[in-house]
Design an enzyme around this catalytic site. Sequence first.
Site, PDB file in Angstrom:
ATOM      1  N   ARG A 516       0.839  -1.181   0.000  1.00  0.00           N
ATOM      2  CA  ARG A 516       0.000   0.000   0.000  1.00  0.00           C
ATOM      3  C   ARG A 516       0.879   1.238   0.000  1.00  0.00           C
ATOM      4  O   ARG A 516       2.037   1.160   0.367  1.00  0.00           O
ATOM      5  CB  ARG A 516      -0.838   0.054   1.277  1.00  0.00           C
ATOM      6  CG  ARG A 516      -2.228  -0.491   1.095  1.00  0.00           C
ATOM      7  CD  ARG A 516      -2.867  -0.739   2.441  1.00  0.00           C
ATOM      8  NE  ARG A 516      -3.989  -1.657   2.277  1.00  0.00           N
ATOM      9  CZ  ARG A 516      -5.232  -1.262   2.080  1.00  0.00           C
ATOM     10  NH1 ARG A 516      -5.528   0.018   2.049  1.00  0.00           N
ATOM     11  NH2 ARG A 516      -6.185  -2.143   1.919  1.00  0.00           N
ATOM     12  N   ASP A 629       9.274  11.232  -2.756  1.00  0.00           N
ATOM     13  CA  ASP A 629       8.862  10.333  -1.685  1.00  0.00           C
ATOM     14  C   ASP A 629       9.822   9.141  -1.614  1.00  0.00           C
ATOM     15  O   ASP A 629       9.403   7.995  -1.687  1.00  0.00           O
ATOM     16  CB  ASP A 629       7.414   9.881  -1.898  1.00  0.00           C
ATOM     17  CG  ASP A 629       6.830   9.258  -0.626  1.00  0.00           C
ATOM     18  OD1 ASP A 629       7.469   9.373   0.433  1.00  0.00           O
ATOM     19  OD2 ASP A 629       5.750   8.656  -0.707  1.00  0.00           O
TER      20      ASP A 629
END
Length: 791
Positions: A516, A629
Amino acid sequence: MSLPFLFLLVLVIILSYSTVSSSQSVLTQGSSLFVENKLDQLVSPNRLYTAGFHQTGRNAYFFAIWFTQPMLDGNHTLVWIANRDEPVNGKRSKFSLEKTGNLVLTDASRRIWTSETNSNSRLHLQLLDSGNLVLTSINNKSYIWQSFSFPTDTILPNQPFTKDTTLTSSRSLTNFSSGFYKLYFDNDNVIRLLYNNDEITSVYWPVPWLVASAAGRSTYNNSRSALLDSKGLFVSSDSYTFTTSDYGQNLRRRLTLDVDGNIRVYTLSQRRWIVSWQAITMTCTIHGICGPNSLCTYSAESGRTCSCMHGYKAKNHSDSSLGCVPTFDFTKNGENYDFIRLPFVEFYGFDSNWNPRSTFNECMKACLDDSNCKAFQFNFDQGFGSFVCYYKTLLYNGFYKGTRFNTYLKLPKSDVLSYTDQKVVNKSKLECSTSVIEIKRPYDKKSTNGSLKFMLWFSIILGGIEVLCFLFFYYITKKPSPTTTQTYLAIATGFKRFTYDEIVKASRSFKEEIGRGGGGIVYKGVLPDDRVVAIKRLHDAFQGEAEFLAEMSTIGRINHRNLIETYGYCVEGKHRILVYEYMENGSLAENLLGANQLDWRKRFEIAIGVAKGLAYLHEECLEWVLHCDVKPHNILLDADYNPKVADFGLSKLFHQDSTQDSAFSRIRGTRGYMAPEWVFNLPITSKVDVYSYGMVVLEMITRENRLTRDQATDYSEQKRLVSWIREKVHEASESLKETQIMEVLDPVMEEEFEKIEMKNLLRVALQCVEEDKDARPTMSEVVKMLLDKDC
Ligand SMILES: *[C@@H]1O[C@H](CO)[C@@H](O)[C@H](O)[C@H]1NC(C)=O
Ligand SMILES: *[C@@H]1O[C@H](CO)[C@@H](O)[C@H](O)[C@H]1NC(C)=O
Ligand SMILES: *[C@@H]1O[C@H](CO)[C@@H](O)[C@H](O)[C@H]1NC(C)=O
Ligand SMILES: *[C@@H]1O[C@H](CO)[C@@H](O)[C@H](O)[C@H]1NC(C)=O
Ligand SMILES: *[C@@H]1O[C@H](CO)[C@@H](O)[C@H](O)[C@H]1NC(C)=O
Ligand SMILES: *[C@@H]1O[C@H](CO)[C@@H](O)[C@H](O)[C@H]1NC(C)=O
């Protein structure tokens, strides 16, 4: 007072008067600017721009407009040139506003350039604050002529780009004459980039294998105009828009079609130009960049290089854009030819034929029999479920594209035999086309009328050929139907658009979740050809089909062994799905936590691999593909523990909706790895990824790693950790005691690491997490420092 003295005084007064009068703001009818007088210039009222004679070579001058303030290297940035293809002499040249209302640039008595205007009313010429040089009618203030209507290679903020204007790149960084690349509005209302040399013309932006609508362009609005504003927003009537990375403030900007065929927006910052946007992220995909018969390669260490293939040699060593020529005679009959394989290489375009169901031997035979065939490509195509054979008549646009591409180069048998060292290219390397060409233009003599006539005819004929080429090209590009262009997308990129049904089938209705984050959930799946894949379903928040497709065309072309390969995507209704290669060993995060500990050697290799992947994203893409990220969850490990960075290129999709809710979604990145720029609302550059990379490496090698993972660390905690490590390392180097370094290291790797490499890695990681972004190295510097065994 004696007479001579009086005479001298008058002369001095006249001279000083003339210099004073020459730093003027308007040029009146019947007056001129002279090349000999350095102060004969027009300056805009805000003093930002200057128009006048600008020296370009020895005794060679342009009439140009430039930014008044020089750059740090002392050079001026030209924004417009009247006579780029024909500089004038340093003596007896002048720029005049004639009584008839015509602007004329003359070299001695030869007319080099005119505005071809005339008017009965009173006129004057002035340079406006916008950088526009305008010939104004004094009575009614209307513009008879303006430089904004005839741009060179640059447009300024608020300068309209229309159907009547084109930008043409310069030939090289130092030779400003018209080069090979053009930006223009095409007949179907789409703004395009075109490569055009004497031999070929070829459109490369938007990507030629997509129909306009798939590339996010609209063909319906025929107003054909585009504008960049001073805040950094570009809007074009074909619905192409972008904002620069520093969008929002009124800054000095320019949009330039650069020598290498890329359009970039530059922002002026401390007397330097910073790239704040560019059209093409992978510069090797720009057509013609290396000329014919040449191969473009990109590496973070040495930038872009053009090289000749085996059997070919450079046409001109000082100018790689001219490409390579065969060292053998292709036209000679009876010569025995054979092939060498160039793995991963594609040459885009110029297929004389293609054949979807032929065997390798048939393909090779057909190329041997065709004297125009220079090479063939034989690639597996998922769309057809078979190999496809392409015959190449010209070898342009060659670059390393990916594992599914193979080019077979036709060479005389003797050359094939000498091809032993498995090196694709002839060792003689060329300089990049950005290499500096020196201008030496002896321009003292007036050329005779005969040669002028010849030049004129020559350029008329050349222009005619150009128009014919263009029409011909337009005719062929118009022909293919949408279905053939779609399949060609698959063929050309190995990058497939899946239907939602195919995805559901491959993932067995999203049965097996494997991760996820990064804006979606990841599932395991198997494609019909038995490839195991990771399928990422993005949350519904991302939208805009056009933006998604544009982003996919970037991601689909990114190819590096330390970046995850994207096999394809699905966009259907509200579904936005990405299909990646599957990585056997999961993420770095799982591996750091797991019982099966990574040893020091693996950790070190992972640190280098990740740095290489990020360096590729940053350098090739000039800060445009920021990851934003970087964290252990996004670093995946294949069967051999080679790291591959995932989730790059998605930050821009997030960015789409961040304009609505900037306070909330501005912060991207993940706690624990977040650069101070996010926290303190500073400009975001590639250095945010460098920071996150530093944090990941520290987590990988220090014993404090549990801290960053278990607690939801906030920024101050993160800072505390860094300064603690920094202190320990400092103490250790002061006291020369190794034991103190041991205190910070992960005990799992104790005793087995190499001290020098370890210290180097620690030092580099600490440099990456400097608070001040300018103190951090770039990713390619990190790679260099890690590979350098001596430090
Ligand atoms: C600046 O100008 C000098 C000569 O005046 C030249 O050697 C140098 O290459 C120029 N720099 C750039 C970046 O064009
Ligand atoms: C302004 O004057 C010029 C020259 O007399 C003329 O050509 C032009 O049409 C005029 N423009 C307007 C808006 O009246
Ligand atoms: C066409 O584009 C222009 C410039 O972007 C815009 O102002 C205009 O509204 C558009 N027209 C239509 C019909 O969309
Ligand atoms: C490679 O290039 C060099 C010089 O450019 C040339 O002399 C040589 O013949 C080339 N090699 C082959 C195998 O074509
Ligand atoms: C290569 O190009 C340079 C600059 O354009 C020119 O001066 C030189 O003569 C060329 N060399 C050859 C071998 O054509
Ligand atoms: C600049 O480029 C033009 C066009 O290719 C060429 O004709 C000219 O010789 C070049 N000038 C110099 C000084 O190399």
